[in-house]
Scaffold this motif. Structure first.
Motif, mmCIF file in Angstrom:
data_model
loop_
_atom_site.group_PDB
_atom_site.id
_atom_site.type_symbol
_atom_site.label_atom_id
_atom_site.label_comp_id
_atom_site.label_asym_id
_atom_site.label_seq_id
_atom_site.Cartn_x
_atom_site.Cartn_y
_atom_site.Cartn_z
ATOM 1 N N ALA A 148 0.827 -1.209 0.000
ATOM 2 C CA ALA A 148 0.000 0.000 0.000
ATOM 3 C C ALA A 148 0.856 1.251 0.000
ATOM 4 O O ALA A 148 0.640 2.173 -0.793
ATOM 5 N N GLN A 149 1.859 1.295 0.905
ATOM 6 C CA GLN A 149 2.638 2.539 0.989
ATOM 7 C C GLN A 149 3.415 2.757 -0.294
ATOM 8 O O GLN A 149 3.641 3.891 -0.717
ATOM 9 N N HIS A 150 3.799 1.668 -0.918
ATOM 10 C CA HIS A 150 4.552 1.785 -2.163
ATOM 11 C C HIS A 150 3.683 2.362 -3.273
ATOM 12 O O HIS A 150 4.134 3.225 -4.044
ATOM 13 N N SER A 151 2.442 1.894 -3.361
ATOM 14 C CA SER A 151 1.589 2.439 -4.433
ATOM 15 C C SER A 151 1.138 3.867 -4.165
ATOM 16 O O SER A 151 0.861 4.611 -5.088
ATOM 17 N N SER A 188 4.801 13.054 11.642
ATOM 18 C CA SER A 188 5.663 12.231 10.772
ATOM 19 C C SER A 188 4.853 11.234 9.960
ATOM 20 O O SER A 188 4.946 10.031 10.172
ATOM 21 N N PRO A 189 4.066 11.743 9.017
ATOM 22 C CA PRO A 189 3.265 10.815 8.195
ATOM 23 C C PRO A 189 4.159 9.875 7.376
ATOM 24 O O PRO A 189 3.721 8.788 7.005
ATOM 25 N N GLN A 190 5.395 10.280 7.144
ATOM 26 C CA GLN A 190 6.281 9.444 6.332
ATOM 27 C C GLN A 190 6.652 8.138 7.027
ATOM 28 O O GLN A 190 7.196 7.227 6.406
ATOM 29 N N ASN A 191 6.342 8.022 8.331
ATOM 30 C CA ASN A 191 6.581 6.754 9.031
ATOM 31 C C ASN A 191 5.847 5.611 8.350
ATOM 32 O O ASN A 191 6.315 4.468 8.372
ATOM 33 N N LEU A 192 4.699 5.927 7.761
ATOM 34 C CA LEU A 192 3.943 4.881 7.068
ATOM 35 C C LEU A 192 4.730 4.336 5.882
ATOM 36 O O LEU A 192 4.605 3.176 5.525
ATOM 37 N N ASN A 193 5.521 5.196 5.257
ATOM 38 C CA ASN A 193 6.374 4.747 4.154
ATOM 39 C C ASN A 193 7.588 3.978 4.694
ATOM 40 O O ASN A 193 7.940 2.915 4.227
ATOM 41 N N ASP A 194 8.236 4.576 5.721
ATOM 42 C CA ASP A 194 9.499 4.025 6.205
ATOM 43 C C ASP A 194 9.314 2.709 6.946
ATOM 44 O O ASP A 194 10.093 1.771 6.765
ATOM 45 N N GLU A 195 8.315 2.646 7.817
ATOM 46 C CA GLU A 195 8.120 1.426 8.627
ATOM 47 C C GLU A 195 6.646 1.070 8.679
ATOM 48 O O GLU A 195 5.982 1.265 9.705
ATOM 49 N N PRO A 196 6.116 0.562 7.578
ATOM 50 C CA PRO A 196 4.669 0.325 7.509
ATOM 51 C C PRO A 196 4.143 -0.638 8.574
ATOM 52 O O PRO A 196 3.010 -0.502 9.012
ATOM 53 N N TYR A 197 4.958 -1.592 8.978
ATOM 54 C CA TYR A 197 4.427 -2.577 9.927
ATOM 55 C C TYR A 197 4.623 -2.152 11.375
ATOM 56 O O TYR A 197 4.016 -2.703 12.282
ATOM 57 N N LYS A 198 5.459 -1.142 11.602
ATOM 58 C CA LYS A 198 5.594 -0.622 12.963
ATOM 59 C C LYS A 198 4.621 0.546 13.183
ATOM 60 O O LYS A 198 4.213 0.839 14.295
ATOM 61 N N SER A 199 4.272 1.237 12.090
ATOM 62 C CA SER A 199 3.440 2.433 12.235
ATOM 63 C C SER A 199 1.972 2.088 12.149
ATOM 64 O O SER A 199 1.334 2.283 11.121
ATOM 65 N N TRP A 200 1.437 1.581 13.251
ATOM 66 C CA TRP A 200 0.001 1.308 13.290
ATOM 67 C C TRP A 200 -0.726 2.645 13.250
ATOM 68 O O TRP A 200 -0.190 3.682 13.646
ATOM 69 N N ILE A 201 -1.959 2.649 12.764
ATOM 70 C CA ILE A 201 -2.726 3.892 12.666
ATOM 71 C C ILE A 201 -3.670 4.019 13.855
ATOM 72 O O ILE A 201 -3.726 5.051 14.523
ATOM 73 N N ALA A 202 -4.408 2.937 14.129
ATOM 74 C CA ALA A 202 -5.342 2.975 15.251
ATOM 75 C C ALA A 202 -5.418 1.615 15.914
ATOM 76 O O ALA A 202 -5.181 0.586 15.283
#
Lengths: 487, 470, 127
Positions: free
Chosen positions: C31-34, C86-100
């Motif tokens: 997802a973050q890649h697309s 730091s919204p870019q955390n979703l790009n850098d570490e998608p599996y560590k950056s939970w949203i909710a």
């Protein structure tokens, strides 16, 4: 090229461009007319520059711009045709610019006459019965047209119709306008010829659908020959057919949306009718309707009686106002001048020439880029840069490289149903030499894509700024100058 | 006949040959036969450039205008002085024949100018962020109302009757079709100001925003700070529609506690132009930045670190977000925003203040002189130099001794465009007359206007009383 | 494309990690890649009650805005405030950056979620 400072950075305390006359009326102390707590604490930090510096600043800024007057501008769906200068002069006549909108009807007969005649001409060109000029732009016109659609169904006590159908190739303003009015959007696919998929339309169309929004030719630049069938399907289910007039440049004097079955249309005077784009506006998006919908137009409407013109506010079924005053009048003046200059023959020749120029380019570029729909196009056509993308060069890279040749890129990544889309609309006001040059450059760029792709990845090379960081701009937006931030 | 098509018919035939078509008609073969027009459209023309000029000059010449008459009419569109440099700068082709700056590399001119415009709007309004323009003051107000509803999750707005009637009309249309509701709060008939009690009684859980205009349609300066407090206590926003010239001296929307400021920017260097194109401006507190409709220019750097400007926060807009966009707006009023930026630069920090002060002094002078004639009474008491109760800026309302249309008809003969009759919008304000006096009005113009107005009102009054005496 | 073991995946490229009764939801590497460089995350409101398939948040990149759906039903109990700055955390570490973190009241995860192997196959099919 050096960077141009912000006007605030050029400011120096105490400088000014204009001096006002001494106040000749007896002055009352401020404190006697406005209580101090209603005054602002500090003045606004506006620029303090001499006139020469102001003029140089904005002149230098203008040299960093590219307009139709600078070069070829084949931006698909925008109809960047030449803006005739006589129209500019006419729009600036004091009898058109120094007129207050609330002056008595008797004192503004020329303005009312112009609006009335322009409305009549546009109605004739489009096959509608009457127009309103209130909407300030195409999107505003779409919203107004959809309000009329909603009002019509409401009037017929047909209150289930909360859906709008939109093809997947539609311009973004279509679903956005519909959503603003609370409609649910149903998207339908295009068929393999690029037209509306008739089966999908039949399945989607029912008594909960208010109408279908369409443009013909569509955003692929293709004329949908099924339009009469589409019209029947929509009308048989009690829906209305809305025409997005952005592509009218293809069909003036050749066919009319009214004859195709459209009930409501909007036009873009700043596209088809040669008003300049102004760097993003002002535009004008008049809306036209067939007879049965005329009562719903925004009020007031302009009526003529025995050679005199009046504003008629007595319109009980009107949807109401969508803008203050009467519309972007100066833009309409230019459109009037344009149509009157050309006449019927001229307008027909415009569309014929626009379609010829587009087909000429398409035929010559078809071997070099992928052509998703191999049909005669109308005033614009869509190429795909997928072949180039497969070897690492995107439509974006191609667009940026065009800037180095002094050519404005075509529209890219729209419509959404073509990958690496490049939508090209040359318009009729381009010479064969300009078109041949564009072909030569595109051919060269396609060759560079194979032999020197980095030239494209790093493009543009010759512009004042290159490859801007749009990510930071969106992540940490800086939307104004601040004194603290100045180095 | 000018059609601006460079290629001759011969050259076009060569192009057709080059791509394998015999005639232009073949290009339209896809069109169903019965849809193709068999006759020319029934429209006038063509006219050569010379004939066009003659025709349009004639059409324009008959219109009464502010060059041959002196204008005291306002009500949302004003005859301010436009410095010569404004038209010269804005008339540069690179500005006006350009499109939306989607390709920032070749649009730094437009982008930087709009960034400067956004900055100036923030400075004028005292708020944090502005956008690159909306269509006009009325639609800006409607967009602000929609913003407030979406942000608060509430679905009603409360608006003062003293807001411009056409703005309220546009808001009504938007509300009717976009699905939110409007309630009106009245103005105090003695002071002309929006009643604070009226506002208080309308405070309810479903109110997203209170909307007020200051100076109001009547020219009266409202108690915006107090209204903002009432709004905020209710969990609602305060939307203030304002006159940008007035912000040269008056308390800003930001200082008054407004969450959103909107207004009409026509006064900033644009012609009256029979109603358009004008300029809607909007400014918001920073919390609302991403909810602002329309285009926004932001600062960034290019690949070599050079400062540059670019359209930003585009993901909110129609061409990306489509049906979930903040608004449907695409083309805006960019050239008019540029005009405003140039105007404010030419006027400058001092010049705008002086212009505002001039409007203030001259409108008060005109008011005082009109009332002195005895034939015009204040609509709202508490106006005037000696009474601080109800201050006004640039516009004021007086009650005429005779119907306003008769008054204006007479004044037209003497070379004046008279003020707006208010009764058509406010039936309770019998014979009320809204007069605007900008910095452009000289003392002798004002004195003559007052004299002619008094003469017109006086002669009718004496004719009437003469008639009664018989 | 990175796929983490031990998580469950939805067809819309969200991952779910059930810890006790709280289901943490994020977006996958695919997802973050697309999406490209993420510039903004509109964080959901605490306490909001959602059903599986509802929009949890909107994630914006420069050229796109995407809805992120919740694969589970429940009440939002935690939100990852870091994503505001730091919204870019979703790009850098998608599996560590939970949203909710969604309070599911102890119910099991829905059947329609895939394990890592099925998700890997699904991604290959999508591409």
């Amino acid at each position: 090229m050096k960077e141009e400072k912000l006007i605030f950075e050029i400011s120096r305390t105490g400088r000014r461009a204009i001096n006002l006359p001494v106040c000749e009326v007896p002055e009352i102390p401020m404190v006697d007319i406005i209580p101090p707590d209603l005054l602002r604490a500090k003045p606004a930090e506006l620029p303090e520059v001499a006139e020469v510096d102001a003029v140089r600043h904005f002149t230098r800024l203008s040299t960093m711009n590219f307009g139709v007057d600078s070069g070829f501008y084949p931006l698909g769906s925008c109809t960047m045709k030449y803006n005739p200068k006589v129209n500019e002069d006419m729009s600036k006549l004091p009898g058109f610019t120094k007129v207050h909108p609330y002056q008595n009807d008797e004192t503004v007969q020329g303005c009312l006459e112009l609006l009335y005649r322009t409305g009549a001409m546009l109605s004739e060109i489009t096959g509608m019965e009457s127009m309103t000029f209130q909407p300030a732009a195409g999107a505003h016109g779409e919203m107004t047209g959809l309000m009329i659609m909603k009002a019509w169904h409401r009037h017929n006590i047909d209150n289930k119709r909360h859906r709008i159908i939109v093809p997947d190739s539609a311009h973004g303003t279509n679903p956005a306008s519909a959503a603003m009015l609370g409609f649910e959007i149903i998207k339908i696919k295009s068929d393999e010829h690029g037209g509306v998929d008739i089966n999908e339309l039949r399945n989607a169309m029912n008594d909960e659908v208010a109408g279908l929004m369409l443009t013909n030719p569509n955003t692929l630049g293709l004329f949908d020959g099924n339009i009469c069938l589409i019209s029947d399907i929509v009308h048989d289910s009690g829906g209305l057919l809305y025409y997005d007039g952005a592509n009218l440049n293809a069909v003036m004097g050749i066919t009319r949306p009214g004859d195709m079955g459209f009930d409501i249309i909007h036009l873009n005077l700043h596209k088809t009718f040669s008003s300049p784009h102004g760097g993003g506006g002002p535009g004008s998006g008049p809306v036209g309707v067939t007879g049965r919908l005329a009562p719903f137009l925004p009020a007031p409407v302009i009526v003529e009686k025995e050679g005199r013109y009046f504003l008629d506010h007595d319109r009980p079924l009107s949807i109401g106002r969508v803008k203050s005053f009467y519309g972007n009048f100066s833009v309409i003046v230019r459109a009037y001048a344009y149509m009157t200059s050309l006449g019927a023959e001229g307008l027909r020749r415009v569309s014929e020439s626009a379609v010829l120029n587009a087909n000429y380019l398409m035929a010559k570029l078809a071997g070099i880029f992928e052509l998703p729909y191999k049909r005669t196009c109308m005033h614009e056509f869509v190429l795909s840069a997928q072949k180039q993308k497969d070897i690492g060069v995107s439509a974006l890279d191609i667009a940026k490289r065009l800037l180095d040749f002094g050519i404005h890129p075509p529209t890219i990544y729209f419509p959404l149903n073509v990958s690496e889309a490049m939508m090209i609309e040359p318009t009729e006001t381009e010479s064969r030499e300009t078109l041949d040059e564009f072909i030569r450059v595109m051919t060269l760029i396609a060759a560079e894509a194979v032999s020197e792709p980095n030239l494209l990845h790093d493009a543009p090379h010759d512009t004042p700024v290159r490859r801007l960081d749009e990510v930071s701009a969106a992540r940490s937006p800086i939307l104004r100058w601040s004194p603290e931030r100045t180095p | 006949m000018a059609d601006y098509i460079p290629n001759t018919r011969l050259q076009q035939q060569e192009m057709l040959d080059a791509i394998g078509f015999k005639s232009v008609d073949e290009l339209f073969a896809d069109l169903p036969g019965d849809l193709v027009l068999k006759q020319l459209l029934n429209i006038p023309g063509p006219l050569s450039e010379m004939e066009l000029e003659r025709h349009m000059r004639l059409m324009a010449a008959g219109n009464t205008n502010t060059e041959n008459h002196v204008c005291f009419l306002g009500a949302g569109a004003y005859d301010h002085y436009i410095p010569s440099a404004v038209g010269q700068i804005v008339g540069r082709e690179e500005f006006y024949t350009a499109y939306t700056p989607y390709q920032p590399e070749i649009s730094q001119g437009t982008l930087q100018a709009i960034f400067e415009y956004q900055t100036m709007i923030c400075e004028l309004t005292g708020l944090d962020c502005s956008n690159a323009s909306l269509y006009d003051g009325a639609t800006a107000l409607a967009e602000a109302a929609i913003m407030a509803c979406r942000s608060t999750g509430r679905s009603r707005v409360v608006i003062s009757r003293a807001v411009h009637p056409e703005y309220r009309s546009v808001l009504n249309t938007y509300a009717d079709f976009a699905g939110f509701r409007i309630s009106e709060m009245g103005y105090d008939t003695i002071s002309g100001r929006t009643g604070l009690n009226a506002a208080q009684t309308m405070a309810a859980q479903d109110v997203a925003a209170f909307i007020v205009q200051s100076p109001s349609f009547f020219g009266v300066i409202e108690q915006v700070g107090e209204l903002a407090e009432i709004a905020h206590k209710n969990g609602s926003m305060l939307i203030m529609s304002c006159d940008p010239i007035s912000l040269g001296i008056l308390k800003t929307p930001g200082e008054s506690g407004a969450d959103i400021a909107v207004g009409e920017g026509q006064s900033l260097g644009s012609n009256l132009a029979f109603g358009g194109p004008y300029l809607g401006f909007i400014a918001v507190k920073k919390e609302l930045m991403r909810k602002m409709p329309g285009r926004i220019v932001g600062q960034t750097a290019d690949i070599s670190g050079k400062r540059a400007f670019v359209l930003t926060l585009q993901a909110r807009e129609q061409h990306i977000r489509r049906e979930k966009a903040t608004s449907n707006i695409c083309s805006n009023q960019s050239l008019i925003a540029l005009t405003a930026a140039v105007y404010l630069t030419i006027l400058g920090k001092q010049g705008l203040q002086e212009t505002a002060e001039s409007c203030l002094q001259k409108s008060h002078y005109a008011y005082t002189e009109l009332v002195k004639t005895g034939l015009f009474k204040p609509c709202f008491i508490g106006y005037g130099a000696s009474d601080l109760q109800v201050p006004f800026f640039k516009e004021f309302s007086v009650k005429s001794a005779i119907p306003v249309d008769k008054l204006n008809k007479q004044l037209l003969q003497s070379g004046f465009i008279g003020g707006l009759g208010l009764q058509q919008y406010f039936p309770e304000l019998e014979n009320a007359w809204l007069i605007a006096v900008t910095e452009k009005r000289s003392r002798s113009e004002i004195d003559r206007f007052v004299a002619e107005a008094a003469k017109a009102a006086g002669s009718f009054v004496s004719a009437e009383s003469a008639g009664r005496a018989l | 494309m990175d796929i983490k073991k031990g998580l469950r995946y939805s067809k819309d490229h969200e991952w779910v990690d059930l810890q006790g009764s709280i289901a943490y939801v994020g977006i996958t590497d695919y997802a973050q890649h697309s999406l490209g460089s993420i510039v903004f995350v509109e964080l959901p409101q605490m306490g909001k009650v959602l059903s599986a398939g509802d929009v949890l948040t909107v994630v914006e990149s420069v050229k796109a805005a995407s809805d992120v759906y919740t694969p589970v039903s429940g009440r939002i109990a935690e939100i990852n405030q870091d994503l505001e700055q730091s919204p870019q955390n979703l790009n850098d570490e998608p599996y560590k950056s939970w949203i909710a973190g969604i309070e599911t009241n102890g119910s099991l995860l829905p059947d329609n979620l895939m394990d890592e192997d099925d998700y890997e196959a699904y991604c290959k099919q999508e591409a």
